[in-house]
Design a protein around this motif. Structure first.
Motif, PDB file in Angstrom:
ATOM      1  N   ALA A   1       0.837  -1.207   0.000  1.00  0.00           N
ATOM      2  CA  ALA A   1       0.000   0.000   0.000  1.00  0.00           C
ATOM      3  C   ALA A   1       0.871   1.256   0.000  1.00  0.00           C
ATOM      4  O   ALA A   1       0.602   2.227  -0.707  1.00  0.00           O
ATOM      5  CB  ALA A   1      -0.931  -0.010   1.214  1.00  0.00           C
ATOM      6  N   ARG A   2       1.923   1.228   0.808  1.00  0.00           N
ATOM      7  CA  ARG A   2       2.826   2.378   0.862  1.00  0.00           C
ATOM      8  C   ARG A   2       3.430   2.646  -0.511  1.00  0.00           C
ATOM      9  O   ARG A   2       3.541   3.797  -0.939  1.00  0.00           O
ATOM     10  CB  ARG A   2       3.952   2.136   1.873  1.00  0.00           C
ATOM     11  CG  ARG A   2       5.040   3.181   1.813  1.00  0.00           C
ATOM     12  CD  ARG A   2       6.118   2.980   2.844  1.00  0.00           C
ATOM     13  NE  ARG A   2       6.712   1.662   2.810  1.00  0.00           N
ATOM     14  CZ  ARG A   2       7.396   1.132   3.800  1.00  0.00           C
ATOM     15  NH1 ARG A   2       7.575   1.811   4.920  1.00  0.00           N
ATOM     16  NH2 ARG A   2       7.912  -0.072   3.692  1.00  0.00           N
ATOM     17  N   ALA A   3       3.804   1.571  -1.212  1.00  0.00           N
ATOM     18  CA  ALA A   3       4.417   1.743  -2.529  1.00  0.00           C
ATOM     19  C   ALA A   3       3.415   2.274  -3.544  1.00  0.00           C
ATOM     20  O   ALA A   3       3.767   3.044  -4.430  1.00  0.00           O
ATOM     21  CB  ALA A   3       4.994   0.418  -3.004  1.00  0.00           C
ATOM     22  N   LEU A   4       2.149   1.893  -3.393  1.00  0.00           N
ATOM     23  CA  LEU A   4       1.158   2.252  -4.413  1.00  0.00           C
ATOM     24  C   LEU A   4       0.484   3.594  -4.202  1.00  0.00           C
ATOM     25  O   LEU A   4      -0.224   4.066  -5.086  1.00  0.00           O
ATOM     26  CB  LEU A   4       0.062   1.177  -4.457  1.00  0.00           C
ATOM     27  CG  LEU A   4       0.489  -0.213  -4.883  1.00  0.00           C
ATOM     28  CD1 LEU A   4      -0.698  -1.156  -4.811  1.00  0.00           C
ATOM     29  CD2 LEU A   4       1.047  -0.191  -6.295  1.00  0.00           C
ATOM     30  N   ALA A   5       0.705   4.223  -3.046  1.00  0.00           N
ATOM     31  CA  ALA A   5      -0.090   5.396  -2.683  1.00  0.00           C
ATOM     32  C   ALA A   5      -0.175   6.465  -3.769  1.00  0.00           C
ATOM     33  O   ALA A   5      -1.244   6.997  -4.048  1.00  0.00           O
ATOM     34  CB  ALA A   5       0.455   6.009  -1.394  1.00  0.00           C
ATOM     35  N   LEU A   6       0.966   6.772  -4.391  1.00  0.00           N
ATOM     36  CA  LEU A   6       0.923   7.832  -5.394  1.00  0.00           C
ATOM     37  C   LEU A   6       0.998   7.271  -6.817  1.00  0.00           C
ATOM     38  O   LEU A   6       1.510   7.920  -7.721  1.00  0.00           O
ATOM     39  CB  LEU A   6       2.073   8.826  -5.172  1.00  0.00           C
ATOM     40  CG  LEU A   6       1.848   9.811  -4.021  1.00  0.00           C
ATOM     41  CD1 LEU A   6       3.037  10.737  -3.860  1.00  0.00           C
ATOM     42  CD2 LEU A   6       0.593  10.631  -4.258  1.00  0.00           C
ATOM     43  N   LYS A   7       0.490   6.090  -7.002  1.00  0.00           N
ATOM     44  CA  LYS A   7       0.406   5.455  -8.320  1.00  0.00           C
ATOM     45  C   LYS A   7       1.731   5.534  -9.089  1.00  0.00           C
ATOM     46  O   LYS A   7       1.839   6.223 -10.099  1.00  0.00           O
ATOM     47  CB  LYS A   7      -0.711   6.077  -9.153  1.00  0.00           C
ATOM     48  CG  LYS A   7      -2.097   5.842  -8.582  1.00  0.00           C
ATOM     49  CD  LYS A   7      -3.138   5.901  -9.667  1.00  0.00           C
ATOM     50  CE  LYS A   7      -4.526   5.470  -9.228  1.00  0.00           C
ATOM     51  NZ  LYS A   7      -5.056   6.011  -8.004  1.00  0.00           N
ATOM     52  N   PRO A   8       2.736   4.835  -8.607  1.00  0.00           N
ATOM     53  CA  PRO A   8       4.046   4.891  -9.262  1.00  0.00           C
ATOM     54  C   PRO A   8       4.015   4.176 -10.611  1.00  0.00           C
ATOM     55  O   PRO A   8       3.111   3.389 -10.881  1.00  0.00           O
ATOM     56  CB  PRO A   8       4.944   4.130  -8.292  1.00  0.00           C
ATOM     57  CG  PRO A   8       4.028   3.156  -7.651  1.00  0.00           C
ATOM     58  CD  PRO A   8       2.708   3.833  -7.526  1.00  0.00           C
ATOM     59  N   LYS A   9       5.045   4.451 -11.410  1.00  0.00           N
ATOM     60  CA  LYS A   9       5.111   3.762 -12.704  1.00  0.00           C
ATOM     61  C   LYS A   9       5.910   2.484 -12.583  1.00  0.00           C
ATOM     62  O   LYS A   9       5.758   1.557 -13.365  1.00  0.00           O
ATOM     63  CB  LYS A   9       5.856   4.652 -13.715  1.00  0.00           C
ATOM     64  CG  LYS A   9       5.109   5.843 -14.195  1.00  0.00           C
ATOM     65  CD  LYS A   9       5.866   6.472 -15.355  1.00  0.00           C
ATOM     66  CE  LYS A   9       5.324   7.841 -15.666  1.00  0.00           C
ATOM     67  NZ  LYS A   9       6.264   8.595 -16.500  1.00  0.00           N
ATOM     68  N   PHE A  10       6.817   2.465 -11.603  1.00  0.00           N
ATOM     69  CA  PHE A  10       7.794   1.378 -11.547  1.00  0.00           C
ATOM     70  C   PHE A  10       7.967   0.942 -10.102  1.00  0.00           C
ATOM     71  O   PHE A  10       8.183   1.751  -9.233  1.00  0.00           O
ATOM     72  CB  PHE A  10       9.124   1.918 -12.094  1.00  0.00           C
ATOM     73  CG  PHE A  10      10.186   0.886 -12.277  1.00  0.00           C
ATOM     74  CD1 PHE A  10      11.158   0.668 -11.306  1.00  0.00           C
ATOM     75  CD2 PHE A  10      10.230   0.123 -13.427  1.00  0.00           C
ATOM     76  CE1 PHE A  10      12.141  -0.277 -11.477  1.00  0.00           C
ATOM     77  CE2 PHE A  10      11.220  -0.832 -13.608  1.00  0.00           C
ATOM     78  CZ  PHE A  10      12.176  -1.035 -12.640  1.00  0.00           C
ATOM     79  N   VAL A  11       7.857  -0.346  -9.875  1.00  0.00           N
ATOM     80  CA  VAL A  11       8.022  -0.845  -8.511  1.00  0.00           C
ATOM     81  C   VAL A  11       9.091  -1.923  -8.496  1.00  0.00           C
ATOM     82  O   VAL A  11       9.072  -2.840  -9.315  1.00  0.00           O
ATOM     83  CB  VAL A  11       6.696  -1.432  -7.978  1.00  0.00           C
ATOM     84  CG1 VAL A  11       6.913  -2.078  -6.617  1.00  0.00           C
ATOM     85  CG2 VAL A  11       5.644  -0.351  -7.866  1.00  0.00           C
ATOM     86  N   VAL A  12      10.017  -1.796  -7.560  1.00  0.00           N
ATOM     87  CA  VAL A  12      11.023  -2.835  -7.365  1.00  0.00           C
ATOM     88  C   VAL A  12      10.544  -3.711  -6.215  1.00  0.00           C
ATOM     89  O   VAL A  12      10.278  -3.217  -5.138  1.00  0.00           O
ATOM     90  CB  VAL A  12      12.387  -2.220  -6.990  1.00  0.00           C
ATOM     91  CG1 VAL A  12      13.396  -3.314  -6.672  1.00  0.00           C
ATOM     92  CG2 VAL A  12      12.894  -1.340  -8.108  1.00  0.00           C
ATOM     93  N   ALA A  13      10.378  -4.995  -6.481  1.00  0.00           N
ATOM     94  CA  ALA A  13       9.918  -5.892  -5.425  1.00  0.00           C
ATOM     95  C   ALA A  13      11.073  -6.811  -5.052  1.00  0.00           C
ATOM     96  O   ALA A  13      11.453  -7.675  -5.831  1.00  0.00           O
ATOM     97  CB  ALA A  13       8.720  -6.700  -5.915  1.00  0.00           C
ATOM     98  N   ASP A  14      11.650  -6.585  -3.870  1.00  0.00           N
ATOM     99  CA  ASP A  14      12.820  -7.351  -3.439  1.00  0.00           C
ATOM    100  C   ASP A  14      12.376  -8.543  -2.606  1.00  0.00           C
ATOM    101  O   ASP A  14      12.029  -8.397  -1.444  1.00  0.00           O
ATOM    102  CB  ASP A  14      13.735  -6.438  -2.616  1.00  0.00           C
ATOM    103  CG  ASP A  14      15.062  -7.092  -2.295  1.00  0.00           C
ATOM    104  OD1 ASP A  14      15.918  -6.421  -1.697  1.00  0.00           O
ATOM    105  OD2 ASP A  14      15.249  -8.282  -2.634  1.00  0.00           O
TER     106      ASP A  14
END
Lengths: 300, 327, 278
Positions: B173-186
């Protein structure tokens, strides 16, 4: 809080039983209980642990100490925690030998090097002088196994022996265990959460959830025709290397609170097939087919 | 070229072993940890690109470099066509908004002293985005989206009140809050129980589809990688040894290491037949790297050339690259 | 950790609760001293000198006929003030040095740590003696010298905590979101690093109080202030005829120090599981 609640199973000589479960299932506690190593304030409340004809729960502390290491050995998950960082690895294995084999120090060191060779550590004589931090994760795990196997026990309890190593080393360690088992008739109880490992390595699978056994079966029977809803859901929720992308089934809810376990069957709140009786009564283990037992009201 | 959202060119990262006053007295460090040596790849818009490798392969270092959490020793990283180390303040702000991360350990990735609302709205506060009520609205929506409800109740609680799987959802949820274009999932599911992994993986797939996110997945779990990825890059000891579409890599792996890795992963089927590929030895220490191909000491097909020459990435088949002298 | 949860943990140790309660009583006494003293502490009644403890003078009187209880109560103020001021000053300096060093790292860290080591080597007590000899025995000097020499322990503690916390994933998460370094230090790192410092500071209060009492006992304190050490010192020549003169201030001093130590231990036990959780 009952970590383990009325479980029964057998380990045949020279075979491997895979004890599978997620966190809170009680699988590690089971392993510790067999060795009577449950840390206080935990204790074994009732039940029997039969090694051959002997009931281990009836032994005194000093008698149990003779059994530990000599007849039953245990190897733990995180080698770095269980190896003393200030002693050389060879000395630590030799220490285990001295405790159980009644030999002198130099002979114990010899045996330690041989134990290291048995677990396929190359250049064992030189490696014996290393300290744990000088070794890689895989080698440390092998050292733990060397300590466990140094006195030729009848049963090895391996608690998550490959969680802290990489996949290739994992395969090598499992191959090693299989070869030792085949050569010496060692019985193994493999505790893990990884279904793949037990499929390749174990002959019998025991699956636990929240302190109870849900299903026991021969490995083929277990994987090809699982009965318990938990087992089925678990097998379908794991991504697989041998299949292309498929939608993963999920088990709804969360693993139950170990202190406030549900009444009746501990799995019923998450089960898609639960009925009234599941809420009221805990199911008994029933033999559905030869050697394959389930604890589920669907089959009762 | 233009459909690549992230491009990595000849990325190198070395860590010096001695530093500080020791360096001042004894001179610059002579020993380095070779975390990454000359890796290059492109991540296409909206795809899931996986970087796979064992511990010490450099995959986490690569992720941190892409996220601009540390500076590369050499090489360039481009995000949306811009060199990330050559951005204006404004561009940097957008970069931080568009690039997010999901962490491995749900017990370490949430500040135990902050409320869930504060955690999920971290990005918004850093960007000075929105009013208080607007932020609450977004936090509420995104918590709902990751399956945590009722959001008003969840927002005021603390991390220790939630289970591992739930905490991971909060991290998402924290990562998605501002609708990012790119997410790194470690390693997003490595620390979770098996039955919870499926929930989180399904959530990630749904969210990616809905938000149109590009994902860089870092993992050592080949089954998860196979399940989630479009393209896979295999790392070994800081070098990329194979890069291909997911299906191609798993059905017809070319590099000996990839083959050995795939053959070593246990499969939950006792009757599954496959060729046993045994390789001994250990991953080389990143301080003492072998010359030539890093895998040659353990490679069953190693030749003399492998010992002397570092293999370059070549396109062995269409869109299937491998760094091996035998290809 | 929320207040309610902290209290639940803290009260598991009865001794800790007793310690905290006792220390609180001392704090209250020092605040309300002028209102609770039966007699003014400097009032002399020479006709009443060397009276043993009675219902009028609960602790007896001293060689000038002054009520001992009132003097001891006023002495509480001095001790409390020294304890709190020294703790505040040393903790502040310690946090600044340790946190900056750990957070910034590199050469700054090395430099600050060497300064810390040097300060740590200084013998506090002898420094105080020297400073008092040079600059006069007043309260400010005492607080300054103690505060500026007792911070290395705090600096080291907080440095260790900050070093471990700053690598945590949640700090990285904030960096990824674009939160600035200073904000991260104060809002993410320090609140999590502060627990062991709280315990150390509490115990330092006791040390400061003992130092001050010892100095006054040796005659190096401020004679215009009513310090327990000074009272005990004054009582020495008369110990055979007035046993109550050194005994009561001594008991009170010991009680306060023990109470603070118990509180510190209790805090340690209550906060430690939190440390392990992290």
């Amino acid at each position: 809080m009952k970590a383990v609640d009325g479980i029964s199973f057998e380990i045949d000589r020279g075979s491997c039983v895979g004890l599978v479960g997620e966190s809170g299932s009680g699988k590690s506690v089971t392993g510790l209980s067999i060795m009577r190593l449950v840390p206080p304030p935990g204790r074994i409340v009732s039940g029997k642990i039969l090694l051959g004809k002997q009931d281990l729960t009836e032994l005194s502390a000093s008698q149990m100490q003779k059994v530990r290491g000599k007849k039953i050995a245990i190897s733990f998950q995180d080698p770095m925690t269980y190896l003393n960082p200030v002693h050389r690895v060879g000395d630590q294995i030799a220490e285990a030998v001295v405790l159980h084999a009644d030999v002198g120090k130099s002979e114990a060191t010899e045996k330690a090097i041989r134990a290291m060779e048995k677990v396929r550590i190359s250049d064992a004589a030189a490696r014996a002088k290393d300290y744990p931090h000088q070794m890689s994760g895989g080698m440390r795990q092998r050292c733990l196994l060397a300590i466990a196997l140094s006195c030729n026990p009848d049963l090895l309890i391996a608690d998550e022996p490959t969680t802290s190593v990489d996949v290739v080393t994992q395969a090598a360690i499992l191959r090693l265990l299989r070869d030792v088992k085949n050569e010496t008739g060692l019985s193994v109880m493999l505790i893990t959460h990884n279904l793949g490992i037990v499929a390749e390595f174990a002959q019998k699978i025991v699956i636990m959830y929240a302190g109870n056994i849900m299903e026991i079966g021969d490995v083929r029977s277990f994987f090809h025709r699982p009965y318990h809803p938990y087992t089925r859901a678990l097998l379908e929720s794991v991504p697989r290397l041998d299949r292309n992308s498929h939608t993963l089934t999920t088990i709804r809810g969360v693993i139950c609170d170990p202190i406030n376990k549900p009444h009746g069957c501990t799995f019923h709140p998450r089960c898609d097939f639960s009925e009234e009786i599941c809420r009221r009564e805990k199911p008994h283990m029933i033999e559905v087919t030869q050697g394959h037992l389930v604890a589920c009201h669907q089959y009762g | 070229m233009s459909d690549a959202i992230v491009e990595v060119h000849h990325l190198v990262k070395h860590f010096a072993i001695a530093k500080g006053i020791s360096e001042f007295i004894w001179g610059p460090a002579e020993r380095y940890v070779h975390a990454l040596d000359d890796i290059s790849f492109r991540i296409r818009n909206r795809e899931v690109f996986s970087l796979v490798g064992e511990t010490g392969s450099g995959k986490t270092t690569a992720a941190r470099l892409i996220l601009k959490l540390m500076k590369p020793t050499s090489g360039k990283i481009f995000f949306d066509g811009k060199d990330i180390w050559n951005m204006s303040g404004h561009e940097e702000k957008i970069f931080r908004k568009d690039l997010q991360m999901i962490f491995q350990d749900p017990y370490a990735s949430l500040n135990p002293r902050k409320r869930i609302y504060d955690i999920v709205s971290t990005s918004m506060r850093a960007q000075r985005w929105g009013t208080e009520s607007e932020r609450r609205e977004i936090v509420s929506q995104v918590l709902e989206k990751v399956g945590l409800s009722p959001p008003e109740e969840v927002m005021d609680r603390y991390p220790h009140e939630f289970s591992g799987g739930q905490r991971q959802r909060i991290g998402i949820a924290r990562a998605l809050a501002l609708k990012p274009k790119f997410v790194v999932a470690d390693e997003p599911v490595s620390s979770l129980d098996v039955s919870i992994q499926a929930q989180i993986l399904n959530l990630m797939i749904n969210v990616k589809r809905e938000f149109g996110i590009t994902c860089l997945l870092i993992s050592h779990d080949l089954a998860v990688v196979r399940h989630m990825s479009d393209t896979v890059g295999m790392l070994y000891a800081g070098m990329m040894c194979e890069l291909a579409a997911c299906r191609d890599l798993f059905e017809a792996p070319l590099h000996p290491y990839t083959r050995a890795l795939i053959a070593s992963v246990p499969v939950p089927d006792p009757d599954f037949e496959r060729e046993e590929v045994k390789i001994g030895g250990e991953v080389p220490s990143p301080i003492n790297i072998p010359q030539g191909c890093r895998f040659w000491p353990r490679c069953p097909s190693a030749k003399e050339r492998c010992r002397l020459e570092i293999p370059k990435m070549i396109e062995a088949k269409k869109e299937h690259f491998v760094a091996c002298h035998l290809g | 950790m929320r207040l309610a949860e902290f209290w639940l943990r803290y009260r598991k140790s009865r001794l800790a609760v007793v310690g905290a309660a006792t220390a609180s009583i001392f704090v209250l006494i020092s605040i309300f001293a002028p209102f609770i003293t039966p007699f003014p502490p400097f009032e002399q009644h020479l006709e009443n000198k060397f009276l043993p403890p009675s219902s009028v003078n609960i602790f007896g009187t001293d060689q000038l006929g002054r009520d001992l209880l009132s003097r001891v109560i006023f002495g509480t103020r001095i001790s409390m003030m020294i304890g709190l001021l020294v703790t505040l000053l040393s903790t502040l300096i310690g946090i600044l040095v340790g946190a900056c060093g750990a957070f910034v790292g590199g050469e700054m860290d090395e430099l600050l740590m060497r300064i810390t080591d040097l300060t740590y080597c200084l013998p506090t007590f002898f420094l105080i003696l020297t400073a008092l000899a040079l600059f006069g025995p007043n309260l400010i000097n005492l607080v300054l010298v103690m505060g500026t020499t007792m911070w290395p322990v705090t600096a080291r503690l907080i440095r260790a905590e900050v070093l471990s916390v700053k690598e945590k994933d949640y700090v990285l998460a904030s960096k990824v979101c674009g939160v600035g370094s200073a904000t991260i230090l104060f809002s993410e790192v320090l609140p999590n690093a502060i627990y062991s410092v709280i315990v150390a500071s509490t115990l330092r209060t006791a040390t400061a109080i003992l130092y001050e009492a010892s100095l006054s006992f040796l005659g190096l304190g401020d004679p215009s202030l009513v310090s327990w050490g000074w009272i005990i010192r004054e009582s020495l020549p008369f110990i055979r005829i007035a046993w109550w003169m050194p005994i009561f201030p001594g008991i009170v001093l010991s009680t306060l120090v023990i109470a603070i130590n118990l509180t510190g231990d209790g805090l340690n036990d209550a906060l430690n599981p939190q440390l392990k959780e992290r």
